[in-house]
Write a protein that holds these residues in place. Structure first.
Motif, PDB file in Angstrom:
ATOM      1  N   SER A 168       0.825  -1.208   0.000  1.00 26.47           N
ATOM      2  CA  SER A 168       0.000   0.000   0.000  1.00 26.47           C
ATOM      3  C   SER A 168       0.856   1.253   0.000  1.00 26.47           C
ATOM      4  O   SER A 168       1.948   1.287   0.567  1.00 26.47           O
ATOM      5  CB  SER A 168      -0.914   0.027   1.231  1.00 26.47           C
ATOM      6  OG  SER A 168      -1.687  -1.153   1.346  1.00 26.47           O
ATOM      7  N   ALA A 169       0.321   2.281  -0.632  1.00 22.25           N
ATOM      8  CA  ALA A 169       0.880   3.624  -0.533  1.00 22.25           C
ATOM      9  C   ALA A 169      -0.132   4.490   0.196  1.00 22.25           C
ATOM     10  O   ALA A 169      -1.325   4.440  -0.108  1.00 22.25           O
ATOM     11  CB  ALA A 169       1.162   4.197  -1.921  1.00 22.25           C
ATOM     12  N   VAL A 170       0.332   5.248   1.171  1.00 17.95           N
ATOM     13  CA  VAL A 170      -0.566   6.071   1.982  1.00 17.95           C
ATOM     14  C   VAL A 170      -0.054   7.510   1.990  1.00 17.95           C
ATOM     15  O   VAL A 170       1.130   7.754   2.211  1.00 17.95           O
ATOM     16  CB  VAL A 170      -0.660   5.552   3.428  1.00 17.95           C
ATOM     17  CG1 VAL A 170      -1.623   6.416   4.248  1.00 17.95           C
ATOM     18  CG2 VAL A 170      -1.124   4.092   3.448  1.00 17.95           C
ATOM     19  N   SER A 171      -0.953   8.440   1.734  1.00 13.94           N
ATOM     20  CA  SER A 171      -0.630   9.861   1.822  1.00 13.94           C
ATOM     21  C   SER A 171      -1.647  10.531   2.736  1.00 13.94           C
ATOM     22  O   SER A 171      -2.851  10.332   2.580  1.00 13.94           O
ATOM     23  CB  SER A 171      -0.670  10.509   0.431  1.00 13.94           C
ATOM     24  OG  SER A 171      -0.495  11.916   0.535  1.00 13.94           O
ATOM     25  N   LEU A 172      -1.154  11.292   3.712  1.00 17.85           N
ATOM     26  CA  LEU A 172      -2.019  12.017   4.637  1.00 17.85           C
ATOM     27  C   LEU A 172      -1.430  13.406   4.821  1.00 17.85           C
ATOM     28  O   LEU A 172      -0.272  13.543   5.205  1.00 17.85           O
ATOM     29  CB  LEU A 172      -2.089  11.304   5.994  1.00 17.85           C
ATOM     30  CG  LEU A 172      -2.571   9.848   5.988  1.00 17.85           C
ATOM     31  CD1 LEU A 172      -2.282   9.188   7.325  1.00 17.85           C
ATOM     32  CD2 LEU A 172      -4.065   9.787   5.666  1.00 17.85           C
ATOM     33  N   GLY A 173      -2.217  14.429   4.547  1.00 20.59           N
ATOM     34  CA  GLY A 173      -1.680  15.779   4.639  1.00 20.59           C
ATOM     35  C   GLY A 173      -2.609  16.743   5.331  1.00 20.59           C
ATOM     36  O   GLY A 173      -3.835  16.655   5.204  1.00 20.59           O
ATOM     37  N   VAL A 174      -2.005  17.675   6.088  1.00 15.65           N
ATOM     38  CA  VAL A 174      -2.759  18.742   6.752  1.00 15.65           C
ATOM     39  C   VAL A 174      -1.964  20.035   6.604  1.00 15.65           C
ATOM     40  O   VAL A 174      -0.792  20.090   6.983  1.00 15.65           O
ATOM     41  CB  VAL A 174      -2.983  18.457   8.252  1.00 15.65           C
ATOM     42  CG1 VAL A 174      -3.686  19.634   8.927  1.00 15.65           C
ATOM     43  CG2 VAL A 174      -3.785  17.179   8.446  1.00 15.65           C
ATOM     44  N   LEU A 175      -2.587  21.055   6.030  1.00 12.48           N
ATOM     45  CA  LEU A 175      -1.949  22.359   5.866  1.00 12.48           C
ATOM     46  C   LEU A 175      -2.624  23.343   6.800  1.00 12.48           C
ATOM     47  O   LEU A 175      -3.820  23.611   6.676  1.00 12.48           O
ATOM     48  CB  LEU A 175      -2.067  22.829   4.414  1.00 12.48           C
ATOM     49  CG  LEU A 175      -1.406  24.168   4.055  1.00 12.48           C
ATOM     50  CD1 LEU A 175       0.087  24.126   4.325  1.00 12.48           C
ATOM     51  CD2 LEU A 175      -1.681  24.524   2.601  1.00 12.48           C
ATOM     52  N   VAL A 176      -1.853  23.859   7.764  1.00 11.06           N
ATOM     53  CA  VAL A 176      -2.387  24.781   8.762  1.00 11.06           C
ATOM     54  C   VAL A 176      -2.153  26.216   8.300  1.00 11.06           C
ATOM     55  O   VAL A 176      -1.036  26.588   7.928  1.00 11.06           O
ATOM     56  CB  VAL A 176      -1.722  24.552  10.137  1.00 11.06           C
ATOM     57  CG1 VAL A 176      -2.338  25.475  11.187  1.00 11.06           C
ATOM     58  CG2 VAL A 176      -1.868  23.095  10.569  1.00 11.06           C
ATOM     59  N   ASP A 177      -3.211  27.034   8.323  1.00  6.39           N
ATOM     60  CA  ASP A 177      -3.125  28.420   7.880  1.00  6.39           C
ATOM     61  C   ASP A 177      -2.529  29.304   8.987  1.00  6.39           C
ATOM     62  O   ASP A 177      -2.345  28.858  10.129  1.00  6.39           O
ATOM     63  CB  ASP A 177      -4.509  28.934   7.495  1.00  6.39           C
ATOM     64  CG  ASP A 177      -4.460  29.902   6.321  1.00  6.39           C
ATOM     65  OD1 ASP A 177      -3.375  30.479   6.088  1.00  6.39           O
ATOM     66  OD2 ASP A 177      -5.489  30.078   5.639  1.00  6.39           O
ATOM     67  N   ARG A 178      -2.249  30.547   8.635  1.00  4.17           N
ATOM     68  CA  ARG A 178      -1.628  31.468   9.602  1.00  4.17           C
ATOM     69  C   ARG A 178      -2.521  31.753  10.801  1.00  4.17           C
ATOM     70  O   ARG A 178      -2.038  32.040  11.892  1.00  4.17           O
ATOM     71  CB  ARG A 178      -1.276  32.786   8.896  1.00  4.17           C
ATOM     72  CG  ARG A 178      -0.141  32.630   7.880  1.00  4.17           C
ATOM     73  CD  ARG A 178       0.200  33.960   7.248  1.00  4.17           C
ATOM     74  NE  ARG A 178       1.307  33.820   6.307  1.00  4.17           N
ATOM     75  CZ  ARG A 178       1.820  34.823   5.602  1.00  4.17           C
ATOM     76  NH1 ARG A 178       1.300  36.045   5.740  1.00  4.17           N
ATOM     77  NH2 ARG A 178       2.817  34.617   4.774  1.00  4.17           N
ATOM     78  N   ASP A 179      -3.835  31.705  10.599  1.00  6.62           N
ATOM     79  CA  ASP A 179      -4.755  31.941  11.711  1.00  6.62           C
ATOM     80  C   ASP A 179      -5.047  30.663  12.494  1.00  6.62           C
ATOM     81  O   ASP A 179      -5.957  30.628  13.323  1.00  6.62           O
ATOM     82  CB  ASP A 179      -6.065  32.560  11.205  1.00  6.62           C
ATOM     83  CG  ASP A 179      -6.824  31.635  10.257  1.00  6.62           C
ATOM     84  OD1 ASP A 179      -6.328  30.532   9.967  1.00  6.62           O
ATOM     85  OD2 ASP A 179      -7.926  32.022   9.809  1.00  6.62           O
ATOM     86  N   LEU A 180      -4.272  29.615  12.239  1.00 13.26           N
ATOM     87  CA  LEU A 180      -4.342  28.308  12.904  1.00 13.26           C
ATOM     88  C   LEU A 180      -5.530  27.470  12.443  1.00 13.26           C
ATOM     89  O   LEU A 180      -5.737  26.365  12.958  1.00 13.26           O
ATOM     90  CB  LEU A 180      -4.359  28.441  14.433  1.00 13.26           C
ATOM     91  CG  LEU A 180      -3.174  29.202  15.056  1.00 13.26           C
ATOM     92  CD1 LEU A 180      -3.243  29.119  16.580  1.00 13.26           C
ATOM     93  CD2 LEU A 180      -1.835  28.679  14.554  1.00 13.26           C
ATOM     94  N   SER A 181      -6.322  27.972  11.520  1.00 18.66           N
ATOM     95  CA  SER A 181      -7.374  27.146  10.930  1.00 18.66           C
ATOM     96  C   SER A 181      -6.737  26.178   9.929  1.00 18.66           C
ATOM     97  O   SER A 181      -5.568  26.313   9.571  1.00 18.66           O
ATOM     98  CB  SER A 181      -8.423  28.012  10.229  1.00 18.66           C
ATOM     99  OG  SER A 181      -7.852  28.653   9.089  1.00 18.66           O
ATOM    100  N   ILE A 182      -7.507  25.213   9.484  1.00 18.52           N
ATOM    101  CA  ILE A 182      -6.993  24.221   8.541  1.00 18.52           C
ATOM    102  C   ILE A 182      -7.290  24.700   7.125  1.00 18.52           C
ATOM    103  O   ILE A 182      -8.445  24.819   6.725  1.00 18.52           O
ATOM    104  CB  ILE A 182      -7.627  22.835   8.796  1.00 18.52           C
ATOM    105  CG1 ILE A 182      -7.416  22.425  10.260  1.00 18.52           C
ATOM    106  CG2 ILE A 182      -7.031  21.798   7.852  1.00 18.52           C
ATOM    107  CD1 ILE A 182      -5.975  22.414  10.723  1.00 18.52           C
ATOM    108  N   LYS A 183      -6.231  24.967   6.368  1.00 13.91           N
ATOM    109  CA  LYS A 183      -6.389  25.447   4.993  1.00 13.91           C
ATOM    110  C   LYS A 183      -6.713  24.305   4.040  1.00 13.91           C
ATOM    111  O   LYS A 183      -7.494  24.467   3.097  1.00 13.91           O
ATOM    112  CB  LYS A 183      -5.115  26.152   4.544  1.00 13.91           C
ATOM    113  CG  LYS A 183      -5.226  26.828   3.191  1.00 13.91           C
ATOM    114  CD  LYS A 183      -3.982  27.637   2.880  1.00 13.91           C
ATOM    115  CE  LYS A 183      -4.135  28.371   1.550  1.00 13.91           C
ATOM    116  NZ  LYS A 183      -2.923  29.179   1.239  1.00 13.91           N
ATOM    117  N   ALA A 184      -6.119  23.145   4.278  1.00 16.86           N
ATOM    118  CA  ALA A 184      -6.373  21.980   3.425  1.00 16.86           C
ATOM    119  C   ALA A 184      -6.002  20.717   4.178  1.00 16.86           C
ATOM    120  O   ALA A 184      -5.030  20.699   4.935  1.00 16.86           O
ATOM    121  CB  ALA A 184      -5.575  22.066   2.121  1.00 16.86           C
ATOM    122  N   ALA A 185      -6.785  19.672   3.979  1.00 16.02           N
ATOM    123  CA  ALA A 185      -6.473  18.371   4.572  1.00 16.02           C
ATOM    124  C   ALA A 185      -7.081  17.282   3.699  1.00 16.02           C
ATOM    125  O   ALA A 185      -8.133  17.460   3.100  1.00 16.02           O
ATOM    126  CB  ALA A 185      -7.024  18.258   6.000  1.00 16.02           C
ATOM    127  N   GLY A 186      -6.393  16.161   3.631  1.00 14.94           N
ATOM    128  CA  GLY A 186      -6.898  15.045   2.843  1.00 14.94           C
ATOM    129  C   GLY A 186      -5.883  13.928   2.770  1.00 14.94           C
ATOM    130  O   GLY A 186      -4.817  13.986   3.406  1.00 14.94           O
TER     131      GLY A 186
END
Length: 293
Positions: A157-175
Motif C-alpha cells: 500500500s501507498a498512503v498519503s495524509l496531509g494537513v496544511l495549517v493556515d496562519r490563523d491556525l485554521s486548517i487550509k487543506a487536509a486530505g
C-alpha cells in the motif's frame, strides 16, 4: 469546498483506491481540542486515516479504532471511525509546540515519537476484536500506516495524509489517500504508480489549488481506467450521551461511587473526544448508586 471520500479502482480492479478531502472535518477536530499547529497536523492525519479506513468496514455496527503513541510530547492519539465515514479523535497533549523539522515542515514525527506501537483495532461484532499492530517507523503517520498494511495485512500500500495549517491556525487543506495493489497485480504497474506518487505535489497543495478529489485521482491515474465507485461525506461526529456517561459512572464500582456521593459534591464528566460536559448533582449520584445495587 465540501469534504468528500471516494472509493475507486484502476486497471481492471488491480488497484484499490480510497481517497478524500477532509479539510472541514480536521478543522472541527482541531478547534474542539484547541490544537497547536503541529498537534493539528498530527490529529488531522489520524482523523483522515480513520475516515478512510472506516469506509472499508462492512456494516454500521462495525467500528475501527486507531491508536498511535511513540512516547513523544503529543502523548498519543486515538481515533474511532465507522463505515459511514464519521470519525472522532482524542489527542493526549494538544498544546505541544516544536520547532520545524529539517525540511522546514511541522515536526509531526518528532511530536509523535518512534518508541511505540501503531494499533489498528477492528470490532466486527465477533467475540473478540481483530487487533493488528506494528512498531512505529517514522511517527509521520502516513508511512506508519503504509508499513502496517504491508506487514500486518500483507497488502502492498501507498498512503498519503496531509494537513496544511493556515496562519490563523485554521486548517487550509487536509486530505489523503490509500492506494493498494490487489493480489495478482503486475509488479510493473506498482512501480509506475509508485513513480507517479513520488512525482506529484503534496495532496494539500492540490486541494489548496481547488482541485476536487476526483480531479486529483484522475491526475494520478491518468490512462489507467480509473473508475469511481461511490462517495461519502466524512464528518467529525461524537456519539457520547448522558446515558453512556451514566453507565460509565456506574461501571467504576459501587465503592468509588459511594465515596463520590459521601463527599456531597457535584460531579462533572468531560468527554475526551468532543469536550461536552455532563454535570451530575449529588442527588443524581445517589440515584445512580441506588440503581447500581
Amino acid at each position: 469546498m465540501q469534504d468528500k471520500i471516494v472509493r475507486a479502482t484502476a486497471k481492471d480492479g488491480m488497484v484499490r483506491i480510497i481517497a478524500g478531502i477532509t479539510t472541514n472535518l480536521v478543522n472541527e477536530g482541531s478547534k474542539i481540542h484547541e490544537c497547536t499547529p503541529v498537534a493539528s497536523a498530527a490529529l488531522g492525519r489520524m482523523l483522515t486515516a480513520g475516515t478512510l479506513i472506516g469506509t472499508t468496514l462492512k456494516s454500521e455496527k462495525e467500528v475501527v479504532t486507531l491508536k498511535i503513541n511513540g512516547n513523544g510530547e503529543i502523548n498519543g492519539i486515538t481515533v474511532t471511525a465507522h463505515s459511514d465515514a464519521s470519525v472522532k479523535g482524542f489527542i493526549g497533549n494538544p498544546y505541544v509546540d516544536r520547532p520545524l523539522n529539517e525540511k522546514g515542515k511541522l515536526d509531526v514525527g518528532g511530536a509523535i515519537g518512534t518508541d511505540g506501537i501503531l494499533y489498528v483495532i477492528k470490532d466486527l461484532g465477533l467475540r473478540d476484536p481483530y487487533v493488528g499492530q506494528v512498531p512505529i517507523q517514522t511517527g509521520e503517520i502516513a508511512e506508519d500506516f503504509a508499513y502496517y498494511f504491508t506487514a500486518s495485512e500483507q497488502t502492498p500500500s501507498a498512503v498519503s495524509l496531509g494537513v496544511l495549517v493556515d496562519r490563523d491556525l485554521s486548517i487550509k487543506a487536509a486530505g489523503g489517500f490509500i492506494v493498494q495493489m490487489m493480489p495478482g497485480a503486475d509488479e510493473l504497474l506498482a512501480d509506475v504508480i509508485t513513480y507517479r506518487l513520488e512525482e506529484i505535489p503534496p495532496i494539500t497543495t492540490l486541494i489548496s489549488e481547488g482541485k476536487t478529489i476526483e480531479e486529483i485521482l484522475e491526475y494520478i491515474f491518468d490512462g489507467m481506467d480509473l473508475k469511481v465507485l461511490d462517495s461519502l461525506t466524512p464528518e467529525y461526529k461524537c456519539d457520547c450521551s448522558r446515558e453512556r456517561v451514566e453507565k460509565a459512572l456506574i461501571s467504576i464500582g459501587k465503592e468509588t461511587l459511594q465515596e463520590i456521593y459521601d463527599d456531597k459534591k457535584n460531579e462533572e464528566i468531560v468527554c475526551n473526544f468532543c469536550n461536552t460536559k455532563y454535570e451530575f448533582t449529588n442527588d443524581e449520584i445517589g440515584e445512580l448508586l441506588n440503581n447500581s445495587r
